[in-house]
Design a protein around this motif. Sequence first.
Motif, PDB file in Angstrom:
ATOM      1  N   THR A   1      60.899  46.049  71.469  1.00 33.06           N
ATOM      2  CA  THR A   1      61.437  46.288  70.127  1.00 33.06           C
ATOM      3  C   THR A   1      62.893  45.838  70.055  1.00 33.06           C
ATOM      4  O   THR A   1      63.299  45.164  69.098  1.00 33.06           O
ATOM      5  CB  THR A   1      61.298  47.770  69.750  1.00 33.06           C
TER       6      THR A   1
ATOM      7  N   ARG B   1      54.680  44.105  72.739  1.00 35.81           N
ATOM      8  CA  ARG B   1      54.952  45.381  72.061  1.00 35.81           C
ATOM      9  C   ARG B   1      53.690  45.914  71.389  1.00 35.81           C
ATOM     10  O   ARG B   1      53.352  47.090  71.520  1.00 35.81           O
ATOM     11  CB  ARG B   1      56.054  45.189  71.030  1.00 35.81           C
TER      12      ARG B   1
ATOM     13  N   VAL C   1      51.591  49.460  72.100  1.00 39.15           N
ATOM     14  CA  VAL C   1      51.270  50.468  71.073  1.00 39.15           C
ATOM     15  C   VAL C   1      49.766  50.733  71.059  1.00 39.15           C
ATOM     16  O   VAL C   1      49.333  51.892  71.031  1.00 39.15           O
ATOM     17  CB  VAL C   1      51.792  50.028  69.692  1.00 39.15           C
TER      18      VAL C   1
ATOM     19  N   GLU D   1      57.121  49.023  74.913  1.00 41.46           N
ATOM     20  CA  GLU D   1      57.385  49.033  73.472  1.00 41.46           C
ATOM     21  C   GLU D   1      58.886  49.137  73.197  1.00 41.46           C
ATOM     22  O   GLU D   1      59.427  48.422  72.343  1.00 41.46           O
ATOM     23  CB  GLU D   1      56.663  50.175  72.782  1.00 41.46           C
TER      24      GLU D   1
END
Length: 186
Positions: free
Chosen positions: A116, A151, A155, A112
């Motif tokens: 990001t 990503r 999550v 992640e």
Amino acid sequence: MTRPIPARPGSAASTARLAEILRVDQAGELAAVHIYRGQAAVMRAAPGRERIADQLREMEGHEQVHLTRFNELLTERGVRPTLMSPIWRAAAFALGAGTALLGDKAAHACTEAVETVIEKHYAGQIEELKDRDPALAAELSQFRDDELAHRDLAVEEGAHEATAYPLLTAVIQAGCRAAIKISEKI
């Protein structure tokens, strides 16, 4: 004997900037491949982590497609890769293996954090290139979408539940931003 036509004002700067973009993106995809390899190596060796190892190998495959394309672009456009490649390869594998050793949540937090930063990085490049090189901007858009999918999966898999999540992701993101700046120039 004909004299070479001098470059138009600004064309050298735009060529240099395109070289930076291609160099850093190739380095990023190289690192991504090795992060996932490090994570998958640890997860494959851990009982009960086969599903996660398979996910990581699949994401590595996506990154390998990106890396192959950037390798082609470097060759086509006569751009050298970053001189940091051997260091990034080793550091990325260590980051992947290290976060995986902390557990599957930490591995997902790593994904992640990296994706990001990369999504924002690609978004800036897409905006910069959309009029100057729309074909490359379109390719970067597709790659960015793949990164967003990675990503989002991280999550869903519990990245935010990792021990020391805020610290872990802050350190990884700072490292990514530093590697981007270094790879553009060196």
